[in-house]
Scaffold this motif. Structure first.
Motif, PDB file in Angstrom:
ATOM      1  N   VAL A   1      -4.124  -8.964 -18.603  1.00 35.11           N
ATOM      2  CA  VAL A   1      -2.921  -8.471 -19.728  1.00 35.11           C
ATOM      3  C   VAL A   1      -1.665  -8.221 -18.661  1.00 35.11           C
ATOM      4  CG1 VAL A   1      -2.382  -6.696 -21.283  1.00 35.11           C
ATOM      5  CG2 VAL A   1      -4.820  -7.700 -21.239  1.00 35.11           C
ATOM      6  N   ILE A   2      -1.792  -7.635 -17.708  1.00 28.96           N
ATOM      7  CA  ILE A   2      -0.784  -7.165 -16.681  1.00 28.96           C
ATOM      8  C   ILE A   2      -0.075  -8.439 -16.199  1.00 28.96           C
ATOM      9  CG2 ILE A   2      -0.179  -6.099 -14.501  1.00 28.96           C
ATOM     10  CD1 ILE A   2      -2.436  -4.196 -14.952  1.00 28.96           C
TER      11      ILE A   2
ATOM     12  N   LEU B   1       4.078 -12.087 -14.649  1.00 24.59           N
ATOM     13  CA  LEU B   1       4.401 -13.255 -14.099  1.00 24.59           C
ATOM     14  C   LEU B   1       5.742 -13.958 -15.017  1.00 24.59           C
ATOM     15  CD1 LEU B   1       1.004 -15.235 -13.936  1.00 24.59           C
ATOM     16  CD2 LEU B   1       2.470 -14.060 -12.094  1.00 24.59           C
ATOM     17  N   ARG B   2       6.246 -13.121 -15.936  1.00 27.63           N
ATOM     18  CA  ARG B   2       7.358 -13.602 -16.603  1.00 27.63           C
ATOM     19  C   ARG B   2       8.681 -13.032 -15.909  1.00 27.63           C
ATOM     20  NH1 ARG B   2       5.618 -12.610 -22.728  1.00 27.63           N
ATOM     21  NH2 ARG B   2       3.741 -14.066 -22.905  1.00 27.63           N
ATOM     22  N   LEU B   3       8.397 -12.135 -14.941  1.00 21.60           N
ATOM     23  CA  LEU B   3       9.647 -11.130 -14.588  1.00 21.60           C
ATOM     24  C   LEU B   3       9.665 -11.920 -13.083  1.00 21.60           C
ATOM     25  CD1 LEU B   3       8.223  -7.882 -15.139  1.00 21.60           C
ATOM     26  CD2 LEU B   3       9.940  -8.980 -16.541  1.00 21.60           C
ATOM     27  N   PRO B   4      10.950 -11.668 -12.340  1.00 21.45           N
ATOM     28  CA  PRO B   4      11.360 -12.024 -10.977  1.00 21.45           C
ATOM     29  C   PRO B   4      10.364 -11.382 -10.071  1.00 21.45           C
ATOM     30  CG  PRO B   4      13.528 -11.628 -12.053  1.00 21.45           C
ATOM     31  CD  PRO B   4      12.158 -11.315 -12.977  1.00 21.45           C
ATOM     32  N   LEU B   5       9.576 -11.967  -9.085  1.00 18.72           N
ATOM     33  CA  LEU B   5       8.817 -11.324  -8.151  1.00 18.72           C
ATOM     34  C   LEU B   5       7.413 -10.794  -8.939  1.00 18.72           C
ATOM     35  CD1 LEU B   5      11.053  -9.528  -5.744  1.00 18.72           C
ATOM     36  CD2 LEU B   5      10.216 -11.609  -5.390  1.00 18.72           C
ATOM     37  N   GLY B   6       7.169 -11.700 -10.140  1.00 19.36           N
ATOM     38  CA  GLY B   6       6.212 -11.002 -10.866  1.00 19.36           C
ATOM     39  C   GLY B   6       4.781 -10.881 -10.138  1.00 19.36           C
ATOM     40  N   ILE B   7       4.339 -11.593  -9.417  1.00 14.44           N
ATOM     41  CA  ILE B   7       3.201 -11.471  -8.659  1.00 14.44           C
ATOM     42  C   ILE B   7       3.202 -10.137  -7.669  1.00 14.44           C
ATOM     43  CG2 ILE B   7       3.543 -12.932  -6.663  1.00 14.44           C
ATOM     44  CD1 ILE B   7       0.084 -12.419  -8.158  1.00 14.44           C
ATOM     45  N   GLU B   8       4.315  -9.981  -7.230  1.00 15.03           N
ATOM     46  CA  GLU B   8       4.396  -8.931  -6.470  1.00 15.03           C
ATOM     47  C   GLU B   8       4.247  -7.204  -7.262  1.00 15.03           C
ATOM     48  OE1 GLU B   8       4.787  -8.404  -3.099  1.00 15.03           O
ATOM     49  OE2 GLU B   8       5.035 -10.511  -2.605  1.00 15.03           O
ATOM     50  N   ILE B   9       5.026  -7.590  -8.365  1.00 13.87           N
ATOM     51  CA  ILE B   9       4.767  -6.551  -9.033  1.00 13.87           C
ATOM     52  C   ILE B   9       3.508  -6.293  -9.631  1.00 13.87           C
ATOM     53  CG2 ILE B   9       5.609  -5.437 -11.607  1.00 13.87           C
ATOM     54  CD1 ILE B   9       8.037  -7.009 -10.794  1.00 13.87           C
ATOM     55  N   ALA B  10       2.629  -7.278 -10.014  1.00 12.48           N
ATOM     56  CA  ALA B  10       1.410  -7.231 -10.485  1.00 12.48           C
ATOM     57  C   ALA B  10       0.510  -6.582  -9.445  1.00 12.48           C
ATOM     58  CB  ALA B  10       1.008  -8.434 -11.022  1.00 12.48           C
ATOM     59  N   ALA B  11       0.665  -6.962  -8.098  1.00 13.65           N
ATOM     60  CA  ALA B  11      -0.474  -6.420  -7.049  1.00 13.65           C
ATOM     61  C   ALA B  11      -0.125  -5.239  -6.859  1.00 13.65           C
ATOM     62  CB  ALA B  11       0.299  -7.648  -5.721  1.00 13.65           C
ATOM     63  N   VAL B  12       1.067  -4.724  -6.864  1.00 14.63           N
ATOM     64  CA  VAL B  12       1.242  -3.108  -6.560  1.00 14.63           C
ATOM     65  C   VAL B  12       0.757  -2.391  -7.869  1.00 14.63           C
ATOM     66  CG1 VAL B  12       3.275  -1.283  -6.196  1.00 14.63           C
ATOM     67  CG2 VAL B  12       3.516  -3.744  -5.223  1.00 14.63           C
ATOM     68  N   LEU B  13       0.967  -2.849  -8.992  1.00 14.38           N
ATOM     69  CA  LEU B  13       0.208  -2.159 -10.037  1.00 14.38           C
ATOM     70  C   LEU B  13      -1.085  -2.203 -10.091  1.00 14.38           C
ATOM     71  CD1 LEU B  13       2.417  -3.440 -13.211  1.00 14.38           C
ATOM     72  CD2 LEU B  13       2.519  -1.071 -12.313  1.00 14.38           C
ATOM     73  N   LEU B  14      -1.879  -3.104  -9.574  1.00 12.84           N
ATOM     74  CA  LEU B  14      -3.260  -3.160  -9.515  1.00 12.84           C
ATOM     75  C   LEU B  14      -3.676  -2.127  -8.480  1.00 12.84           C
ATOM     76  CD1 LEU B  14      -5.935  -4.311 -10.635  1.00 12.84           C
ATOM     77  CD2 LEU B  14      -5.702  -6.342  -9.014  1.00 12.84           C
TER      78      LEU B  14
ATOM     79  N   VAL C   1       0.814  -1.052  -0.010  1.00 17.24           N
ATOM     80  CA  VAL C   1      -0.029  -0.049  -0.025  1.00 17.24           C
ATOM     81  C   VAL C   1       1.053   1.145   0.007  1.00 17.24           C
ATOM     82  CG1 VAL C   1      -1.771   1.472   1.300  1.00 17.24           C
ATOM     83  CG2 VAL C   1      -1.955  -0.995   1.065  1.00 17.24           C
ATOM     84  N   LEU C   2       1.809   1.437   0.893  1.00 16.87           N
ATOM     85  CA  LEU C   2       2.913   2.360   0.883  1.00 16.87           C
ATOM     86  C   LEU C   2       3.619   2.649  -0.271  1.00 16.87           C
ATOM     87  CD1 LEU C   2       4.093   4.713   2.579  1.00 16.87           C
ATOM     88  CD2 LEU C   2       5.665   3.057   3.295  1.00 16.87           C
ATOM     89  N   SER C   3       3.905   1.441  -1.150  1.00 13.10           N
ATOM     90  CA  SER C   3       4.484   1.639  -2.617  1.00 13.10           C
ATOM     91  C   SER C   3       3.711   2.199  -3.368  1.00 13.10           C
ATOM     92  CB  SER C   3       5.234   0.192  -2.937  1.00 13.10           C
ATOM     93  OG  SER C   3       5.966  -0.214  -1.898  1.00 13.10           O
ATOM     94  N   ALA C   4       2.495   1.668  -3.359  1.00  9.44           N
ATOM     95  CA  ALA C   4       1.527   2.230  -4.367  1.00  9.44           C
ATOM     96  C   ALA C   4       1.358   3.710  -4.329  1.00  9.44           C
ATOM     97  CB  ALA C   4       0.050   1.471  -4.323  1.00  9.44           C
ATOM     98  N   GLN C   5       0.932   4.372  -2.794  1.00 14.83           N
ATOM     99  CA  GLN C   5       1.138   5.631  -2.597  1.00 14.83           C
ATOM    100  C   GLN C   5       2.070   6.436  -3.101  1.00 14.83           C
ATOM    101  OE1 GLN C   5      -0.968   5.175   1.368  1.00 14.83           O
ATOM    102  NE2 GLN C   5      -2.404   6.482   0.546  1.00 14.83           N
ATOM    103  N   ILE C   6       3.160   5.982  -2.764  1.00 16.56           N
ATOM    104  CA  ILE C   6       4.551   6.989  -3.115  1.00 16.56           C
ATOM    105  C   ILE C   6       4.499   6.977  -4.631  1.00 16.56           C
ATOM    106  CG2 ILE C   6       6.911   6.725  -3.335  1.00 16.56           C
ATOM    107  CD1 ILE C   6       6.894   5.302  -0.261  1.00 16.56           C
ATOM    108  N   ILE C   7       4.448   5.909  -5.299  1.00 18.05           N
ATOM    109  CA  ILE C   7       4.103   6.041  -6.699  1.00 18.05           C
ATOM    110  C   ILE C   7       3.224   6.947  -7.366  1.00 18.05           C
ATOM    111  CG2 ILE C   7       3.860   4.664  -9.071  1.00 18.05           C
ATOM    112  CD1 ILE C   7       5.228   2.336  -7.436  1.00 18.05           C
ATOM    113  N   ALA C   8       2.015   6.650  -6.705  1.00 19.73           N
ATOM    114  CA  ALA C   8       0.910   7.666  -7.057  1.00 19.73           C
ATOM    115  C   ALA C   8       1.403   9.091  -6.911  1.00 19.73           C
ATOM    116  CB  ALA C   8      -0.344   7.099  -6.498  1.00 19.73           C
TER     117      ALA C   8
END
Length: 572
Positions: free
Chosen positions: A420-421, A426-439, A374-381
């Motif tokens: 699509v995301i 999922l092809r990247l390292p820690l793919g589900i983590e990246i996808a979760a933050v993006l969503l 949550v903190l990562s998503a808010q900082i990026i936003a």
């Protein structure tokens, strides 16, 4: 230039006994809902959803009606509750802790409880429709309420003094001062509420629990089925229909409202680039509008002013004349609440007692993991919405061009694009983590952007001209004018974005894609897995943990910043 904003008066805001009572009542309500959910039908059949493009207007109309009903309820709730919290100290002491807790409730974890409990006492069709409206309502209402409350507590003191000099009764003060002052932020936050509502519409229309199919005919179901079947053509038609609805609302509702509300700006000079609307201009030129205003609207408003003015004056003096103490009137309701609280605590004790000892450290680690996302998503936003929002808000011709584009992008449900995301993430390292933050980012960044645009567009033109005369540029201009001016709006956006991010963890941390489940450690994943497995003990524990976490953050961080915004950065 700092004198334009009030002096800083530190205000202490801490957790209190009221928060504990509210949390206990909320937990009791959740347990009561679970008790009713057990009595729900074992199997519920959903509707047959067809992907024929010619059915899209019908699906769009059904979704639009659900959104409109939820929005009307949200607006009425916000005006009533926000007004009481801002104008009555005793009401604010009760309402603000309740709002802090309610906006921290993970909507998607309550959806199965609400839907199942309603089907136990109402016909299935009515229960499912009502549950979807309740879900959409809870996704729309909080930013409207906080926006209206923030507008009321930041009304300039000289305007309030003018209202007292003219001896405006409470109704006329509301109509001529408080509602106009809040109009522009309310309109922008209404756009955000609709954009956020489309995000949760897909969850509301596509909800299933085991053999119970609660799906509803609508755009959300159409888009979800098209994404599941990989039908890109149907997905494109569905997104096109959604975009058509959004653009139509922008041209027929939001843009005319912004053009009309521009007269409520607090500024000493006229704007060079006022918002425009072809529909509003057409209405102003039409002879029919003049006849309607003179013969219908003005007499109606005059009668309403007289009736509500008398009523508001009577209500203002009634407490002194009423021999019945207010606490006596609320005594029966308090007794019922205590009975429900007692029953809920007993049932919650049994449910939580069934949890294994290993669940406690798991809940702690899951909370920390979700908090980091949550903190990562808010900082990026924050990194992109503040400069872009100020750029759009202070350039009104640019805002007029970009407003429909921003609305369209913000209103496209992130859950529709999530497959699509996932294909790439999922092809990247820690793919589900990246996808979760993006969503989570896609579902919450718009709360910030719309509030920053509203704050920047509300900066009086005379203050902008003053900074130009003084030669303030770059960071100095941001420090003296822009950041203090948008700060209250920014805090409103951060509060609602934080709540939205925590809600988004439920769909971001546990997803089923291409026949496989992808999960990461987090409270959202625990809630999603407990819902699918019918594990009410873990569902209750994870939900209460999320509520406690978000409520504590709201009270210890956001509420302090809100108090500072009301005192230090109020325009005077």
């Amino acid at each position: 230039m700092r004198r334009f904003f009030g002096a800083f008066i530190p205000i202490r805001v801490a957790l209190s006994g009221a928060d504990l009572v509210i949390l206990l009542l909320l937990g009791a309500l959740l347990v009561l809902g679970m008790a009713l959910a057990v009595q729900a039908p074992a199997a519920i059949s959903g509707p047959a959803v067809k992907l024929a493009p010619e059915l899209l207007p019908y699906y769009a109309l059904r979704s639009l009606l659900r959104m409109a009903m939820a929005y009307i309820l949200s607006l009425l709730f916000s005006l009533t509750v926000g007004y009481l919290a801002a104008t009555r100290r005793w009401a604010g002491a009760i309402i603000l802790p309740i709002l802090d807790v309610l906006q921290s409730v993970p909507i998607l974890s309550f959806l199965p409880v609400v839907a199942l409990s309603l089907t136990a006492i109402l016909p299935e069709g009515v229960a499912v429709e009502l549950a979807s409206i309740v879900l959409i309502f809870t996704s729309q209402v909080w930013n409207l309420t906080f926006s209206f409350y923030q507008s009321l507590i930041t009304i300039p003191g000289d305007l309030r003094e003018a209202a007292r000099i003219f001896r405006l009764n409470p109704w006329l003060r509301f109509r001529h001062l408080e509602l106009p002052h809040a109009a522009i932020p309310l309109i922008w936050n209404s756009m955000m509420s609709w954009a956020g509502g489309w995000f949760f519409l897909m969850a509301a229309e596509t909800f299933t629990v085991g053999a119970r199919d609660f799906r509803l005919l609508g755009l959300g179901t159409y888009l979800q089925m098209a994404a599941e079947q990989g039908d890109l053509q149907a997905l494109g038609w569905g997104l096109l229909a959604l975009i058509a609805v959004i653009v139509g609302m922008d041209q027929l509702i939001w843009r005319p409202l912004l053009a009309w509300a521009d007269k409520f700006r607090v500024e000493m000079v006229e704007s060079d680039e006022a918002p425009s609307s072809w529909l509003y201009d057409l209405w102003q030129r039409a002879a029919l509008s003049e006849w309607f205003l003179r013969r219908v609207w003005e007499p109606l408003v005059e009668r309403v002013d007289v009736a509500l003015g008398r009523l508001s004056e009577q209500l203002a003096v009634r407490p002194a004349l009423n021999p019945i103490p207010p606490w006596l009137v609320g005594l029966p309701f308090a007794a019922l609440a205590l009975l429900g609280l007692g029953y809920g605590i007993v049932q919650a004790y049994h449910l939580l007692g069934a949890l294994p000892a290993s669940a406690l450290p798991l809940l702690g680690l899951a909370t920390l993991a979700s908090m980091a996302r949550v903190l990562s998503a808010q900082i990026i936003a924050l990194a992109w919405t503040v400069p872009v929002g100020v750029w759009i808000g202070m350039n009104r011709s640019l805002a007029a061009r970009l407003q429909p584009i921003v609305q369209v992008v913000a209103s496209i449900p992130a859950t529709a694009l999530f497959p699509v995301i996932l294909l790439f993430a999922l092809r990247l390292p820690l793919g589900i983590e990246i996808a979760a933050v993006l969503l989570m980012l896609m579902g919450t960044q718009w709360y910030l952007l719309f509030n920053v645009i509203a704050g920047a567009s509300a900066i009086p033109r005379d203050l902008i001209f003053t900074t130009e005369i003084l030669g303030l540029r770059g960071l100095e201009r941001w420090r003296v004018l822009i950041l203090p001016a948008i700060f209250p709006y920014l805090i409103t956006g951060l509060i609602t974005a934080s709540g939205g991010a925590w809600n988004a963890t439920i769909v971001a941390e546990y997803v089923e894609f291409a026949g496989r489940a992808h999960a990461t450690l987090g409270l959202g994943a625990l809630i999603a897995q407990a819902t699918g497995q019918g594990d009410y003990s873990m569902l209750l524990a994870a939900t209460l943990t999320m509520i406690l976490t978000v409520a504590a953050i709201n009270r210890l961080v956001w509420r302090r910043l809100y108090a500072m915004a009301a005192e230090r950065f109020r325009l005077e």
